[in-house]
Design a protein around this motif. Structure first.
Motif, short mmCIF file in Angstrom:
data_model
loop_
_atom_site.label_atom_id
_atom_site.label_comp_id
_atom_site.label_asym_id
_atom_site.label_seq_id
_atom_site.Cartn_x
_atom_site.Cartn_y
_atom_site.Cartn_z
N HIS A 167 58.89 10.92 15.73
CA HIS A 167 57.93 10.33 14.79
C HIS A 167 57.52 8.92 15.23
CE1 HIS A 167 61.72 8.61 13.28
NE2 HIS A 167 60.97 7.64 12.80
N HIS A 168 58.46 8.18 15.85
CA HIS A 168 58.12 6.84 16.33
C HIS A 168 57.18 6.93 17.52
CE1 HIS A 168 58.33 2.63 17.20
NE2 HIS A 168 58.98 2.81 18.34
N LEU A 169 57.47 7.85 18.42
CA LEU A 169 56.60 8.05 19.58
C LEU A 169 55.20 8.45 19.14
CD1 LEU A 169 56.51 8.09 22.67
CD2 LEU A 169 57.24 10.47 22.59
N ALA A 170 55.13 9.34 18.15
CA ALA A 170 53.82 9.77 17.65
C ALA A 170 53.05 8.61 17.04
CB ALA A 170 54.00 10.88 16.62
N GLU A 195 48.56 4.67 17.20
CA GLU A 195 48.09 3.29 17.24
C GLU A 195 47.27 3.02 18.49
OE1 GLU A 195 49.91 -1.22 16.63
OE2 GLU A 195 51.24 0.53 16.62
N LEU A 196 47.70 3.58 19.63
CA LEU A 196 46.94 3.40 20.87
C LEU A 196 45.61 4.15 20.84
CD1 LEU A 196 49.74 3.65 23.59
CD2 LEU A 196 48.60 1.60 22.73
N ALA A 197 45.51 5.15 19.98
CA ALA A 197 44.26 5.88 19.83
C ALA A 197 43.26 5.14 18.95
CB ALA A 197 44.51 7.26 19.24
N GLY A 198 43.70 4.00 18.39
CA GLY A 198 42.80 3.22 17.55
C GLY A 198 42.98 3.47 16.08
N PRO A 214 36.44 -0.02 14.48
CA PRO A 214 36.91 0.05 15.87
C PRO A 214 37.79 -1.15 16.21
CG PRO A 214 34.59 -0.60 15.79
CD PRO A 214 34.98 -0.23 14.40
N PRO A 215 38.91 -0.92 16.92
CA PRO A 215 39.82 -2.04 17.19
C PRO A 215 39.30 -3.03 18.23
CG PRO A 215 40.58 -0.02 18.24
CD PRO A 215 39.40 0.35 17.40
N GLY A 216 38.52 -2.57 19.19
CA GLY A 216 38.06 -3.46 20.24
C GLY A 216 39.06 -3.50 21.39
N VAL A 217 38.55 -3.81 22.59
CA VAL A 217 39.39 -3.79 23.79
C VAL A 217 40.53 -4.80 23.72
CG1 VAL A 217 39.39 -4.25 26.28
CG2 VAL A 217 37.61 -2.81 25.27
N PRO A 218 40.31 -6.08 23.34
CA PRO A 218 41.44 -7.02 23.30
C PRO A 218 42.58 -6.56 22.39
CG PRO A 218 39.37 -8.21 23.18
CD PRO A 218 39.04 -6.76 23.03
N THR A 219 42.24 -6.00 21.24
CA THR A 219 43.27 -5.51 20.32
C THR A 219 44.05 -4.35 20.94
OG1 THR A 219 42.01 -6.19 18.39
CG2 THR A 219 43.68 -4.51 18.05
N ARG A 265 48.01 -4.14 21.78
CA ARG A 265 48.86 -3.05 21.28
C ARG A 265 49.62 -2.38 22.42
NH1 ARG A 265 44.87 0.17 17.04
NH2 ARG A 265 44.73 -1.46 15.46
N LEU A 266 48.94 -2.16 23.54
CA LEU A 266 49.59 -1.50 24.66
C LEU A 266 50.76 -2.32 25.19
CD1 LEU A 266 49.77 0.79 26.68
CD2 LEU A 266 47.98 -0.32 28.04
N THR A 267 50.59 -3.64 25.30
CA THR A 267 51.69 -4.47 25.80
C THR A 267 52.84 -4.50 24.79
OG1 THR A 267 50.62 -6.46 24.90
CG2 THR A 267 50.19 -5.93 27.19
N GLU A 268 52.52 -4.67 23.52
CA GLU A 268 53.56 -4.77 22.51
C GLU A 268 54.34 -3.46 22.36
OE1 GLU A 268 51.38 -5.88 19.09
OE2 GLU A 268 50.86 -7.87 19.83
N ARG A 269 53.62 -2.36 22.26
CA ARG A 269 54.29 -1.09 22.02
C ARG A 269 55.01 -0.59 23.26
NH1 ARG A 269 54.32 -3.00 18.13
NH2 ARG A 269 52.99 -2.70 16.32
#
Length: 243
Positions: free
Chosen positions: A6-9, A14-17, A23-28, A32-36
């Protein structure tokens, strides 16, 4: 390495926006990718660079200010695991920063990364339709080995994020183009209005009216749209004979 499904999902959602309105925008998404990825892979630090086009300045995100400065310098130097991975489009596996290879290939990057407490590094390509568009860099200490399973999961994160990043980049590019077209249309409208005003005042042809507008703008080193706007507002008449 095991992760609760469930955490992986939730990370992939979140990475899917998902999880936020609009829309989250590229910087966001990069943040997210670095944090997660740092949280999910339990590494010391992570960094991402993203440049979908050859002329696009790389966008950078990192899990800490020191790592961010290092990545920004690495992009400027064209040195380090991230730039190497971006150029080759291939995964760079677990690499000791104290090894001969790292010291020879990255003479500026490796010492800086060691100062941040990192002893090993790996890099995964962020892949687009026509080739690599960025890289995900994992920085680890001796306590967190960069195993094959961990790198496979990291590549899955990078591949999944690439889809959303490229989609958001296209959306943002579309917004910029629409704004440019709207601005160009507004300028064209005011120029046509100014031509009409001069045609009515001085019985000029549309071509002659435009020549008058352009000639006045050039001789006074002003923008054609500014001159046209003043004509429409009745504050300027470039066709009036000078006293």
């Amino acid at each position: 390495m095991t992760t609760a499904p469930h955490h992986l999902a939730s990370v992939f959602v979140e990475l899917a926006g998902g999880g936020a309105p609009g829309p989250p925008g590229v910087p966001t998404l990069l943040a997210r990718l670095t944090e997660r990825s740092r949280e999910l892979l339990a590494v010391r630090a992570t960094a991402v660079t993203f440049s979908p086009g050859a002329r696009d300045a790389p966008q950078v995100a990192a899990s800490g200010p020191g790592v961010r400065r290092l990545v920004q310098d690495a992009v400027a130097w064209r040195e380090g695991p991230g730039p190497d991975c971006r150029r080759s489009g291939r995964m760079l596996g677990d690499t000791p920063l104290t090894g001969t290879m790292a010291r020879q290939r990255w003479p500026r990057y490796a010492p800086r990364a060691l100062q941040l407490g990192c002893t090993h590094v790996a890099a995964l390509p962020i892949r687009g339709h026509a080739g690599p568009v960025g890289s995900l860099v994992l920085l680890a200490s001796r306590e967190t080995p960069l195993t094959g399973d961990l790198l496979s999961l990291a590549q899955s994160l990078a591949d999944f994020a690439a889809v959303t990043l490229l989609r958001e980049h296209e959306v943002e590019a579309g917004r910029v183009l629409a704004a440019q077209l709207e601005h160009a249309l507004a300028n064209r409208v005011v120029i046509e209005q100014a031509k009409g005003a001069l045609t009515a005042r001085h019985a000029l042809s549309p071509d002659t009216a435009f020549t008058v507008l352009r000639g006045y703008a050039r001789s006074h080193q002003r923008l054609l749209t500014e001159v046209a706007r003043e004509v429409v507002e009745g504050r300027l008449d470039p066709a009036r004979p000078r006293e």
